[in-house]
Design an enzyme around this catalytic site. Structure first.
Site, mmCIF file in Angstrom:
data_model
loop_
_atom_site.group_PDB
_atom_site.id
_atom_site.type_symbol
_atom_site.label_atom_id
_atom_site.label_comp_id
_atom_site.label_asym_id
_atom_site.label_seq_id
_atom_site.Cartn_x
_atom_site.Cartn_y
_atom_site.Cartn_z
ATOM 1 N N HIS A 114 23.152 -48.172 -72.237
ATOM 2 C CA HIS A 114 22.381 -47.825 -73.362
ATOM 3 C C HIS A 114 21.897 -49.090 -73.854
ATOM 4 O O HIS A 114 22.515 -50.163 -73.540
ATOM 5 C CB HIS A 114 23.571 -47.250 -74.377
ATOM 6 N N ASP A 191 32.077 -49.175 -72.316
ATOM 7 C CA ASP A 191 31.325 -48.633 -73.418
ATOM 8 C C ASP A 191 31.803 -47.304 -73.533
ATOM 9 O O ASP A 191 31.449 -46.321 -72.705
ATOM 10 C CB ASP A 191 29.682 -48.862 -73.247
ATOM 11 N N GLN A 194 30.382 -42.439 -75.300
ATOM 12 C CA GLN A 194 30.298 -40.952 -74.926
ATOM 13 C C GLN A 194 31.529 -40.331 -74.312
ATOM 14 O O GLN A 194 31.948 -39.235 -74.340
ATOM 15 C CB GLN A 194 29.200 -40.638 -73.883
ATOM 16 N N LYS A 217 30.437 -39.767 -83.304
ATOM 17 C CA LYS A 217 30.008 -39.183 -82.278
ATOM 18 C C LYS A 217 31.291 -38.138 -81.730
ATOM 19 O O LYS A 217 31.509 -37.430 -80.971
ATOM 20 C CB LYS A 217 29.861 -39.799 -81.005
ATOM 21 N N CYS A 355 17.529 -44.065 -75.642
ATOM 22 C CA CYS A 355 17.861 -45.729 -75.623
ATOM 23 C C CYS A 355 18.437 -46.081 -74.354
ATOM 24 O O CYS A 355 19.356 -47.002 -74.108
ATOM 25 C CB CYS A 355 18.910 -45.889 -76.643
#
Ligand code: C6P
Length: 397
Positions: A114, A191, A194, A217, A355
């Site tokens: 991202h 990261d 998600q 999220k 992104c």
């Protein structure tokens, strides 16, 4: 089939919508909304500052939020730094780690990152004269681990990789990357924007040095996110944001830093949001993260089956071992046009590059349409999506 969870989410009752933009942000259950209202109505005060009862109550609730997050990912509460979100977490960390880099050092990321896990490193690399290297992606939409083994070497100081791609859904082999990075003494950052919302996460098992994720999220509020760091790493690292709340002593000339996690939480934090995030985690734990993962897998499989029956559709991402989303293109139709027709049919999806421009460039794509699922989504939502895509094809052909 039907999903009784929907009744917990006021927006999904108030609005007739197949909400399939969950990788972007999720809806909020009434439990989370109520926790935030309750805080403002009954407990609102600043934290760490007052001697009075109300401030102590707010401080305790804020500390408990750190504990709840810590337990959720298998960390200690002093290893949990509240930030504004994944982007903020990575920026804060990049600025702190910058001070440990010198010219010629290498930072390794991947082609499926991202922008939030690309640009901070580009900037840091430019400032210190470090080199930014990319782990390439195979035609099967996976990290090329053979190349990774060559890219990560004794010059590598930082490896920062996405756990679950927000476009392809690819779930990356974090454990393997962690071992690679550590073999050469590099720090590894994950990261988890998600992955944390969708699967059980244990930072000790992953053995990552840092993990970044966002509350919004995972049915939590916006404006709150997490930077997890191993205590030993955080203790050695200098803060990059300065001000109130993060110091022990200040003279006209210098200052000493507060203990963890305050050292990295300058200024008045997002107190209500942290309490909202803790409530979101309780909501998810009540379901069970294994169940959350399985539900996402089922819906994604179902979506793959339904969408692959549509002629002219191209689905991106690996066949197996993927997260709860599906990006696709319909031959000859712009992703924005597909989403506009879907919008008219009450289906919310995201269109564009999500992104991840370097990733889209890798596959020579201008963009894609992405449907992403969460706990409250049903097969009916996906049927509505498939029907909408067929309509778009008829109208736009
Ligand atoms: N991706 C999406 O629609 P923030 O915006 O700071 O909460 O999260 C940034 C971010 C970082 N990494 C990954 C893998 C992400 O998916 C995101 C957010 C959203 O895909 C908004 S662009």
């Amino acid at each position: 089939g039907g999903n009784s969870m929907k009744k917990d989410f006021p927006l999904l009752t108030n609005i007739d919508i197949a909400y399939l933009d969950n990788a972007s942000t999720t809806q909020k259950p009434k439990q989370v909304i109520q926790a935030i209202v309750d805080f403002y109505e009954n407990s609102n005060a600043n934290v760490h500052r007052g001697i009075y009862n109300l401030s102590q109550k707010a401080s305790l609730m804020y500390a408990e939020a750190h504990e709840t997050v810590a337990k959720f990912i298998g960390a200690n509460e002093d290893e949990i730094i509240f930030t504004k979100g994944t982007t903020d977490s990575i920026n804060i960390l990049a600025q702190s780690l910058k001070k440990t880099l010198k010219e010629g050092d290498e930072i390794v990321i991947s082609e499926m990152e991202h922008h939030s896990n690309i640009i901070p490193w580009q900037q840091v690399a430019k400032e210190v004269g470090a080199r930014l290297k990319y782990i390439p992606i195979t035609d099967k939409f996976e990290l090329d681990m053979d190349k990774a083994k060559k890219l990560i070497n004794k010059k590598t100081k930082i490896v920062s990789v996405v756990h679950m791609s927000n476009t392809l859904g690819t779930i990356n082999p974090i454990k393997e990357l962690t071992e690679l990075a550590h073999k050469f003494g590099a720090v590894i950052i994950i990261d988890g924007a998600q992955s944390v919302p969708h699967m059980p996460i244990d930072v000790r098992g992953l053995d990552c040095d840092f993990l970044a994720f966002s509350g919004h999220k995972m049915v939590g509020p916006t404006g709150i996110g997490v930077l997890y760091g191993k205590r030993a790493r955080l203790e050695k690292l200098d803060p990059s944001v300065f001000g109130g709340g993060m110091i022990k002593e200040v003279t006209k000339e210098a200052a000493t830093w507060a203990d963890l996690p305050e050292k990295f939480e300058a200024g008045t934090p997002a107190i209500a949001q942290a309490i909202g995030l803790a409530e979101a985690i309780r909501y998810l734990e009540n379901i069970g993260m294994k169940k959350v993962f399985v539900h996402g897998q089922k819906l994604t499989k179902y979506a793959q089956e339904q969408l692959s029956q549509i002629e002219g559709i191209e689905i991106f991402g690996p066949e197996e071992n993927r997260g709860s989303m599906i990006a696709f293109n319909v031959k000859g139709i712009h992703p924005h046009d597909v989403s506009e027709i879907l919008n008219q049919k009450g289906v919310a999806v995201r269109a564009g590059n999500h992104c991840t421009m370097p990733l889209h460039n890798r596959f020579e794509l201008q963009g894609s349409t992405r449907a992403s699922f969460y706990i409250y989504n049903t097969e009916e939502d996906i049927d509505r999506l498939a029907k909408g895509i067929r309509t778009a094809k008829e109208i736009l052909k």
